[in-house]
Motif scaffolding. Structure first.
Motif, mmCIF file in Angstrom:
data_model
loop_
_atom_site.group_PDB
_atom_site.id
_atom_site.type_symbol
_atom_site.label_atom_id
_atom_site.label_comp_id
_atom_site.label_asym_id
_atom_site.label_seq_id
_atom_site.Cartn_x
_atom_site.Cartn_y
_atom_site.Cartn_z
ATOM 1 N N GLU A 10 0.791 -1.228 0.000
ATOM 2 C CA GLU A 10 0.000 0.000 0.000
ATOM 3 C C GLU A 10 0.826 1.282 0.000
ATOM 4 O OE1 GLU A 10 -2.537 -3.222 1.941
ATOM 5 O OE2 GLU A 10 -0.442 -2.564 2.053
ATOM 6 N N ASP A 11 1.992 1.269 0.599
ATOM 7 C CA ASP A 11 2.796 2.488 0.723
ATOM 8 C C ASP A 11 3.321 2.933 -0.633
ATOM 9 O OD1 ASP A 11 4.492 4.561 1.455
ATOM 10 O OD2 ASP A 11 5.362 3.471 3.151
ATOM 11 N N ILE A 12 3.104 4.205 -0.964
ATOM 12 C CA ILE A 12 3.576 4.756 -2.229
ATOM 13 C C ILE A 12 5.087 4.673 -2.345
ATOM 14 C CG2 ILE A 12 3.610 7.091 -1.269
ATOM 15 C CD1 ILE A 12 2.946 6.088 -4.937
ATOM 16 N N PHE A 13 5.783 4.586 -1.201
ATOM 17 C CA PHE A 13 7.235 4.495 -1.228
ATOM 18 C C PHE A 13 7.729 3.061 -1.451
ATOM 19 C CE2 PHE A 13 6.761 8.568 0.946
ATOM 20 C CZ PHE A 13 7.731 9.337 0.305
ATOM 21 N N SER A 14 6.807 2.090 -1.611
ATOM 22 C CA SER A 14 7.239 0.714 -1.874
ATOM 23 C C SER A 14 7.954 0.659 -3.216
ATOM 24 C CB SER A 14 6.054 -0.242 -1.867
ATOM 25 O OG SER A 14 5.123 0.094 -2.878
#
Length: 722
Positions: free
Chosen positions: A517-521
């Motif tokens: 879910e994290d955009i930084f993934s």
């Protein structure tokens, strides 16, 4: 399970003796029944009774398993009902006098005379069953039947099959225990309380528990409104809940009803005229049968929203420490669940989705719509051109339980690559970095990955606009209006990817795939994210647009407004956590750009203009040739549409969709009309007044144009654009 032993003479006398001992101890046997020998057995009774006492048994009617109901936002429309046992508990005052008397006449005519055990009934049952060899007779009082039902209910709740068996086995031991508990109950509870308990726990049909549910099921009315005929019909069922159910066996049900009417007349509860008129009434003419289908499967077009609500409950610790506990609460807790679903919004979204691409269209493309109320987090409804079916094993197709409008964790899929509908986020990030939307930028078709200040990578990113090439110089404002990819890359090269990612998170963005879910993934945090290569659910993107619509206030999407348990206690529900996510001037300026440039001028979203001159804020997008998208809002509602194959990327090119052929499809051909149809319909259905005061650019972010160059070099490609 042990095999029942036949009733021998010895066992019968043991039964009678034990029975008399128990009744003596309870003080309910008349002196005429007492034999001198019984007094010599008091010591035996004292030693036996403690082991049979009703310890740990809860006769509180409100603790029975009860159905839970989900309501729409109007607080009246029932979306779905969930239950392990379909029951609505009501006080005796809410049960008609005819219904009370019908049950007593049928089950225990001496109910108001005995003290828990009907001596005459027990002896009559033995003679009929074991002496005359007739049909098996129970001889149980209504109080004993209530005890039996409670014991079975508690055993089922505890998932204890052995206890369930022992609660209903035809043995002397079980009868003796029931008698003892019944005598104890009569000391503790009034007749009215026992009758109330029985009426609420007894089974009155196939899957129907309690008199209120039975009244609604068979006659579409409350138990307090039942007349003589209806009361006799329901009272007759409990002897054989499946065999005497009027919906499955009307002939037998009518015969049993007439028996009850005779009993009511014999006991003076009704007149001869009432009995004769009631018996002459065909049972079919009295029924007004209502569906008892449970869960989201029975919710029609509200099924996908219903599924979202249940996921919010099952995934939220507010409703229990484990998912099993939360599931039990949903199915047995008698919850009144007030959701955020707007009936008109959900209906209009479903109609718009199916009108855009019919459910059975040969292409199999999904149309998915999500709508949310800005500044509240309240999800208004979903539209999906599919038929909800949780029984399907495939997980896809025209019948599916997958709600493609939401995240994978909430019962959805991996989401859609959002294309150019991401670009308003870039503009908000640009202003949050202190930049003017009119700043002139040098753009290129090739960017070195190492030139992005907060991204570690080698090589080059080759990017061009949807028509090919680039426009240089160009301002961020024009880059949004024209939906140019190369300008987005230049903006990211100046302010950095972290600035854009952080702004996206602040506005409510996250990826749809569970665990990523994290955009930084790693799968999403890269330069191409600025042209929408990320994968998000339509609800997430609708929420991002709602943040722009609400002066920069972001709220976590919510489906629950209020949940009340069976005791009337209001439970804590997940909060929307509304907060100022971006400066209101930034939100207003992005809205200004989306309206003045993208919609009203020659922008690529001019076809989104809503009816009546209503100020419209929108952005379209495509992802290569596989997804068509449109997001937008007015101050009162934000909505997002995604069209494409949700299971895999399938090209739109050279397809005939809903009878229309295009060699090349664009969002304006299909996603935009779906968005516009929904918005116009919903705003008209709700008589929402036109409010054209929103979307005024803040001078702080529209300062004089300046020139900024950006470095360039080349290789790798993407044509994500309009």
């Amino acid at each position: 399970m042990p095999k029942n032993q036949p009733m021998t003479v010895r066992r019968f006398f043991t039964f009678v003796l034990a029975y008399i001992i128990f009744c003596t101890a309870g003080g309910v046997v008349a002196s005429g029944f007492l034999l001198p020998a019984v007094f010599g057995l008091n010591a035996a009774a004292k030693s036996l009774m403690p082991s049979l006492e009703a310890q740990g048994i809860d006769f509180d009617v409100t603790d029975l398993p009860q159905q839970s109901r989900i309501y729409a936002s109007d607080g009246k429309t029932v979306i779905a009902t969930f239950y392990a046992q379909n029951r609505i508990v009501v006080p005796l005052s809410e049960v008609s006098d005819y219904m009370q008397k019908a049950v007593v006449a049928r089950e225990d005519r001496r109910f108001f005379e005995h003290a828990g055990v009907d001596i005459q009934g027990v002896f009559r049952a033995f003679v009929e069953t074991y002496v005359k060899k007739g049909d098996t007779q129970g001889g149980s009082s209504l109080t004993q039947q209530y005890v039996k039902n409670v014991l079975m209910s508690e055993a089922e709740e505890d998932d204890d099959p052995i206890a369930v068996y022992h609660a209903q086995e035809e043995t002397v031991a079980r009868k003796m225990r029931e008698m003892l508990i019944a005598v104890q109950m009569e000391k503790k509870y009034t007749k009215a309380e026992i009758l109330q308990g029985y009426l609420n726990i007894a089974q009155f049909g196939n899957g129907i528990y309690g008199v209120e549910t039975a009244a609604q099921r068979f006659f579409n009315k409350s138990a307090k409104d039942l007349n003589v005929v209806e009361s006799a019909t329901i009272a007759a069922i409990t002897k054989n809940p499946t065999g005497y159910d009027p919906t499955s066996n009307p002939k037998e049900s009518q015969e049993q009803r007439n028996i009850v009417l005779d009993l009511m007349y014999q006991q003076g509860y009704i007149t001869k005229k009432q009995r004769d008129e009631a018996k002459a009434t065909p049972i079919a003419s009295t029924l007004h049968v209502q569906s008892v289908a449970a869960g989201c499967q029975a919710s029609g077009d509200a099924a996908y929203f219903c599924d979202y609500v249940t996921k919010q409950i099952l995934n939220s610790s507010e409703f229990g420490k484990t998912q099993a506990a939360r599931d039990k609460l949903l199915k047995e807790g008698g919850l009144e669940i007030y959701s955020t679903m707007d009936v008109k919004a959900n209906s209009d979204a479903m109609k718009a989705a199916r009108a855009t691409i019919p459910v059975d269209d040969p292409t199999g493309f999904e149309v998915t719509i999500a709508a949310i109320k800005p500044g509240t987090g309240e999800v208004l409804g979903f539209g999906i051109n599919r038929t909800y079916d949780a029984t399907q094993d495939s997980g896809g197709g025209t019948k599916t339980a997958i709600n493609y409008a939401v995240d994978e964790a909430d019962g959805g899929g991996w989401g859609f690559q959002v294309g150019s509908t991401w670009k308003p986020i870039n503009l908000a990030a640009w202003m949050a970095a202190g930049k003017s939307i009119n700043q002139s930028l040098t753009t290129s078709t090739s960017y070195s990955l190492s030139s992005f200040p907060d991204y570690t990578g080698t090589g080059t990113w080759n990017v061009q606009n949807s028509g090919g090439g680039t426009t240089s110089p160009e301002s961020p404002l024009l880059g949004l209006i024209r939906s140019h990819n190369t300008t987005q890359a230049s903006m990211a090269q100046i302010i950095g990817l972290k600035q854009i990612a952080n702004t996206a998170k602040a506005m409510g963005y996250h990826n749809s795939p569970e665990g990523q879910e994290d955009i930084f993934s790693s799968n999403s945090f890269n330069p191409p994210m600025v042209i929408g290569t990320v994968q998000a659910s339509p609800l997430t993107m609708a929420n991002v647009y709602a943040t722009i619509a609400a002066n920069g206030v972001e709220c976590t999407p919510i489906a629950l407004k209020k949940v009340v348990d069976k005791d009337g206690k209001q439970l804590k529900v997940p909060s929307a956590n509304c907060h100022q996510a971006i400066d209101s001037g930034i939100a207003q300026t992005v809205a200004y750009a989306m309206n003045q440039g993208v919609v009203q001028s020659d922008g690529e979203a001019k076809t989104t203009q809503l009816d009546g001159g209503r100020k419209t804020f929108a952005k379209t997008g495509t992802n290569e040739d596989t997804y068509m998208l449109t997001g937008g809002f007015v101050p009162s509602v934000a909505a997002y549409v995604a069209v494409g194959n949700a299971e895999s990327q399938v090209s739109f090119n050279n397809k005939t969709i809903n009878g229309v052929y295009h060699s090349t499809w664009y969002g304006a051909y299909i996603a935009t009309p779906a968005w516009k149809t929904f918005m116009n319909s919903y705003l008209a259905d709700t008589n929402t007044p036109i409010d054209n005061n929103y979307g005024n650019a803040d001078a702080k972010y529209t300062g004089a144009a300046t020139t900024s160059s950006s470095s360039s070099s080349s290789s790798s490609s993407s044509t994500t654009g309009q």
